[in-house]
Structures are given as structure tokens and as C-alpha cells.
Scaffold this motif. Structure first.
Motif, PDB file in Angstrom:
ATOM      1  N   ARG A  51       0.856  -1.119   0.002  1.00 53.90           N
ATOM      2  CA  ARG A  51       0.129  -0.017  -0.067  1.00 53.90           C
ATOM      3  C   ARG A  51       0.800   1.302   0.020  1.00 53.90           C
ATOM      4  O   ARG A  51       0.427   2.170  -0.572  1.00 53.90           O
ATOM      5  N   ASP A 126      -6.522  -0.470  -8.088  1.00 56.02           N
ATOM      6  CA  ASP A 126      -6.464  -1.484  -7.115  1.00 56.02           C
ATOM      7  C   ASP A 126      -7.530  -2.303  -7.199  1.00 56.02           C
ATOM      8  O   ASP A 126      -7.874  -3.117  -7.912  1.00 56.02           O
ATOM      9  N   PHE A 145      -7.178 -10.614  -9.187  1.00 55.21           N
ATOM     10  CA  PHE A 145      -6.802 -11.241  -7.769  1.00 55.21           C
ATOM     11  C   PHE A 145      -7.205 -12.688  -8.184  1.00 55.21           C
ATOM     12  O   PHE A 145      -6.723 -13.585  -7.266  1.00 55.21           O
ATOM     13  N   PHE A 208      -4.795  -7.913   6.477  1.00 62.55           N
ATOM     14  CA  PHE A 208      -3.780  -7.759   5.518  1.00 62.55           C
ATOM     15  C   PHE A 208      -2.521  -7.137   6.302  1.00 62.55           C
ATOM     16  O   PHE A 208      -1.736  -6.179   6.083  1.00 62.55           O
ATOM     17  N   ASN A 236      -1.354 -11.822   1.950  1.00 61.82           N
ATOM     18  CA  ASN A 236      -0.472 -10.822   1.687  1.00 61.82           C
ATOM     19  C   ASN A 236       0.804 -10.970   2.449  1.00 61.82           C
ATOM     20  O   ASN A 236       0.866 -12.007   3.317  1.00 61.82           O
TER      21      ASN A 236
END
Ligand code: GZL
Length: 330
Positions: A51, A126, A145, A208, A236
């Protein structure tokens, strides 16, 4: 399609109108002018290296692009309400284009309708949102994804091909988020379609974050032990790295006693891979600022754009981590 074109034309007319007036809106708001486009960006937060790298990429590209007059950046700290508030402020400020990285897939209909009614086009960066709201944004740039999950699933069926039954723990991303939903979907779609024998022993969200991953892994260990667990699939890097801490503190060897898949491809993730603590890394690419700015300009001008632009990304197995580590950008 029609809504997309009309939104783009409205924005384009606004841009041309402002240029004709030779300056920004008299209320000090946005409105494309000779000084360039005014862009509002409602970012998820700063929960992971991915991020942070994504925010840095978008800010750097906006700064370097003469077509962009100002990027109004909001870090919503992973709270949807803060993203909604940011979008409403962007509307009040009459920005030319709104960019949203939606923390979750649902709950956007009202605020995106308000943007549409204000004639401000929305681009998703995203993550995606539910199909019912697909007409409320012009385009999305980001990862596929589901394909990321498929890559993890394919590796799993190959890595554990000789197992009777592979016992899996899953660390899910933020509840309700597109990457969490889709990385799960793609992973189990492959396992099931291949007739792979597995048991999902437990699956919980670590949101996450490294802290979340560690806490959930501690619960997994205290509940199930690791003696009979073959694989941890972490959505992640941060959650996987947090889990590794818990695994080591419990006296087990990550990457050996339990094999680990992570998704993103951060430097820290590749370092863990090079140390033998991670077995497979599915890359998720955060560096798409330049492509996003091109989309912003195209959308502001009312150009036709594809509904989805997928970013380039790969995957890496054991023996590849050290060579790739110097190339990692975040
Ligand atoms: C994926 C992105 C995810 C990353 C996490 O594109 O939305 O959010 O995989 C981040 O690291 O928190």
C-alpha cells in the motif's frame, strides 16, 4: 457503456469550459484549467508495504505529470466511512476526476451516485467493487486477484501432488475486500477443479496486517498445533511475515515444518524466501502510477477506455528469491 461515455463527456466539457474561462472555478474548487487536472484520491490506508509503495507511485506520477494540477490524497486508515467522506469532499471541491481504492466491495452505491450526479467520473485503483455498481465507475486499473489465487492453487497442487490429503491454514485479507474474496476464490477453484485432496483446517482474516497475521497464527497454533499442517496460504506478505514470527516463537521452522505462500512480493517477503521461510510468492504489482495518470487524463477528456486494465505480475518459487530480491521495488 452509455453512462461511462456521458460521464466522460461531462467531465471533458467541464475541462474545456474551465479552460475557456481561463482559470479555476470561482469557488476555489477544482475544475480543470490551464493549471491542469484536479484529482481526488481516496486511498485504503498504509497497512502494508504494498500500500505504501502504491501511494508513493501514484503521488510521484501525479507530481511529475504536467497534465495534473493537483492530487488531493486521503489515507482512509482502512475505514470505508473515511473513504466515503473523502469522496464527498472531492465532490464539494469540484475535482475533475475521483480515484478510489475501495477498501471493501460493497457500500458504494450512494456516494458513487452522488459523484455521477455531480458529473465527476470515478476511476478504481487497485481493488474492485460489486458488479451491481459497475456502471458507477469508468474503469479499474489493478490486479486480477482471482488469477493470483489460481497461481497459488496451481503451485499447491504441484508441490503436494504426492500427499494423501494436504491440510491447509488460510490467512485471509480484509473481510469483504476484493483481494481477499478473489484470492480465496481462485485458489480453491484450482484445487477443486484438479480434484486435489485437501482439508481447509482453519481460515481467518488478519486484515492484511502483520499484527493481524501473527495474532491469528498464534490462535491457529494453540487450536490445531502444526504437526499435521502442511501449508499456510497468506493473502499478503505482512500477514505471512507476522505468521512466521508466531511459528518461530512456537518452536517450529517456517518453510519446512509448514510451507508458506504469500502474495505481494515485497523486499521483506523475498528476504524471507531467500532464508527458506517462504516457499512461493505470488507477485501483486503496486507500481502503476504512470498508467493511472494516463487513465485520469483520458477519462477527463471523455476518451473511450477499457473497463479494466490489468497490471503485469508474476510468481516466484524456491531457488528464484535471491536473484529476484534486488529487483523488488517495495
Ligand atoms: C492488492 C491490495 C492488497 C495487498 C495488501 O492489490 O489491495 O492490499 O495485497 C494490501 O498488501 O493491504
Amino acid at each position: 457503456m452509455l453512462k461511462k461515455t456521458l460521464a466522460g463527456i461531462a467531465a471533458g466539457a467541464l475541462l474545456l469550459g474551465m479552460a475557456a474561462c481561463g482559470g479555476s472555478d470561482d469557488d476555489g474548487g477544482g475544475g480543470g484549467s490551464d493549471d491542469g487536472l484536479i484529482v481526488g484520491f481516496a486511498q485504503v490506508g498504509a497497512e502494508s508495504a504494498w500500500r505504501v509503495a502504491n501511494s508513493e507511485s501514484v503521488k510521484a506520477s501525479a507530481e511529475a505529470d504536467e497534465r495534473i494540477g493537483e492530487l488531493k490524497f486521503v489515507d482512509a486508515q482502512q475505514e470505508q466511512e473515511k473513504q466515503i467522506e473523502a469522496i464527498r469532499n472531492f465532490i464539494t471541491q469540484k475535482v475533475d476526476v475521483i480515484v478510489l481504492a475501495p477498501v471493501v466491495e460493497t457500500g458504494w452505491t450512494d456516494v458513487l451516485t452522488e459523484a455521477e450526479n455531480a458529473g465527476i467520473p470515478v476511476i478504481l485503483a487497485d481493488r474492485g467493487i460489486e458488479e451491481a455498481d459497475e456502471d458507477l465507475y469508468v474503469t479499474r486499473i489493478g490486479s486480477d486477484f482471482i488469477e493470483e489465487g489460481r497461481k497459488a492453487g496451481t503451485w499447491t497442487t504441484e508441490e503436494f501432488a504426492d500427499n494423501d490429503t494436504t491440510r491447509i491454514l488460510q490467512l485471509e485479507g480484509t473481510v469483504g475486500s476484493a483481494p481477499a474474496n478473489d484470492r480465496k476464490t481462485g485458489f480453491f477453484e484450482v484445487l477443486d477443479s484438479e480434484g486435489f485432496s485437501y482439508e481447509l483446517v482453519d481460515s481467518q482474516s488478519g486484515d492484511f496486517t502483520a499484527e493481524g497475521g501473527k495474532a491469528v497464527m498464534e490462535t491457529f497454533i494453540s487450536t490445531h498445533g502444526l504437526e499435521d499442517i502442511d501449508l499456510l496460504y497468506a493473502h499478503n506478505d505482512e500477514m505471512g511475515l507476522g505468521a512466521i514470527q508466531a511459528i518461530e516463537e512456537a518452536g517450529y521452522t517456517p518453510g519446512v515444518d509448514i510451507e508458506i505462500i504469500i502474495v505481494d512480493g515485497s523486499k521483506a517477503g523475498f528476504e524471507a524466501g531467500a532464508e527458506g521461510k517462504v516457499n512461493y510468492i505470488v507477485e501483486c504489482n503496486p507500481v502503476f502510477g504512470d498508467q493511472l495518470m494516463d487513465l485520469v487524463v483520458q477519462v477527463a477528456n471523455g476518451d473511450e477506455v477499457e473497463k479494466f486494465t490489468a497490471v503485469e505480475e508474476s510468481a516466484y518459487g524456491e531457488g528464484e528469491f535471491e536473484a529476484e530480491l534486488p529487483n523488488r521495488k517495495f
